[in-house]
Enzyme design. Structure first.
Site, PDB file in Angstrom:
ATOM      1  N   GLN A  52       0.467  -1.040   0.030  1.00  0.00           N
ATOM      2  CA  GLN A  52      -0.297   0.128  -0.162  1.00  0.00           C
ATOM      3  C   GLN A  52       0.407   1.628   0.149  1.00  0.00           C
ATOM      4  O   GLN A  52       0.434   2.514  -0.732  1.00  0.00           O
ATOM      5  CB  GLN A  52      -0.371  -0.084   0.954  1.00  0.00           C
ATOM      6  CG  GLN A  52      -2.154  -1.027   1.339  1.00  0.00           C
ATOM      7  CD  GLN A  52      -2.647  -1.037   2.675  1.00  0.00           C
ATOM      8  OE1 GLN A  52      -2.271  -1.113   3.748  1.00  0.00           O
ATOM      9  NE2 GLN A  52      -3.948  -0.178   2.346  1.00  0.00           N
ATOM     10  N   CYS A  90     -10.659  -0.550   2.614  1.00  0.00           N
ATOM     11  CA  CYS A  90      -9.856  -0.639   2.762  1.00  0.00           C
ATOM     12  C   CYS A  90      -9.179   0.737   2.200  1.00  0.00           C
ATOM     13  O   CYS A  90      -9.821   1.536   1.368  1.00  0.00           O
ATOM     14  CB  CYS A  90      -9.293  -1.709   1.695  1.00  0.00           C
ATOM     15  SG  CYS A  90      -7.943  -1.514   1.249  1.00  0.00           S
ATOM     16  N   HIS A 136      -3.801  -8.526   1.867  1.00  0.00           N
ATOM     17  CA  HIS A 136      -2.342  -7.745   0.919  1.00  0.00           C
ATOM     18  C   HIS A 136      -1.579  -7.886   0.387  1.00  0.00           C
ATOM     19  O   HIS A 136      -0.993  -7.622  -1.157  1.00  0.00           O
ATOM     20  CB  HIS A 136      -2.567  -6.058   1.568  1.00  0.00           C
ATOM     21  CG  HIS A 136      -3.738  -4.819   1.813  1.00  0.00           C
ATOM     22  ND1 HIS A 136      -4.106  -4.446   0.214  1.00  0.00           N
ATOM     23  CD2 HIS A 136      -4.180  -4.439   2.222  1.00  0.00           C
ATOM     24  CE1 HIS A 136      -5.074  -3.914   1.021  1.00  0.00           C
ATOM     25  NE2 HIS A 136      -4.941  -3.937   1.820  1.00  0.00           N
TER      26      HIS A 136
HETATM   27 ZN   LIG Z   1      -6.340  -2.530   2.845  1.00  0.00          ZN
END
Ligand SMILES: [Zn+2]
Length: 162
Positions: A52, A90, A136
């Site tokens: 991320q 998210c 993830h």
């Molecule tokens: Zn997430």
């Protein structure tokens, strides 16, 4: 330490399987402290996975108010128990929340940034956060678990959890 920008869909790094960390050295420790700072830069965030922030490595951080910060490098779910419906969102897909199935409890193992072995048995939000962040690392987002698009609803971008 630095607050890093969050990658959002359709960034392809979010769909990649992240690589195992081979050496826990200064660069991984810097990544961990930047991820912790990035997670805490907005109230209500409870977890973050390295992809991320644009790094395809198997590193996650969890920051639950009553648990303190948890760092897991090369985390693995060793046990899942039960099933329940949860609402999930998210940061990489802001402005939505959806109802999906998660385990009632999970046991996860990994290493921390000091190479110490960590083993956590968790339920409730911590179990959900662990499953979400480990997903993830496998290029999976919660929307991949939706039974149908009807289970997704719009929320304020600032309210998006996880
Ligand atoms: Zn997430």
């Amino acid at each position: 330490m630095a607050v890093l920008p969050i990658r959002v869909l359709p960034d392809p790094i979010l769909k990649q399987k992240a690589k195992r960390v081979r050496i826990i050295g200064d660069s991984v420790r810097k990544l961990v402290s930047d991820m912790i700072e990035t997670m805490h830069s907005v109230p209500g965030r409870v977890g973050l996975a390295a992809p991320q922030v644009g790094i395809s490595l198997r590193v996650i951080v969890i920051g639950m108010p009553e648990e303190g910060d948890i760092v897991l490098i090369n985390p693995e779910v060793v046990r899942r128990k039960g099933e329940r419906l949860v609402n999930e969102g998210c940061l990489s897909y802001p402005g939505y929340i959806g109802e999906i199935k998660r385990a009632e409890s999970v046991t996860v193992k990994g290493l921390d940034q000091n190479r110490k072995k960590i083993r956590i048995k968790a339920d409730e939000l911590l179990a959900q956060a662990l499953e979400h962040e480990i997903d993830h690392l496998n290029g999976v987002l919660y929307i991949d678990h939706l039974e149908s698009i009807d289970k997704l609803r719009r929320i304020e971008v600032e309210e998006t959890p996880l």
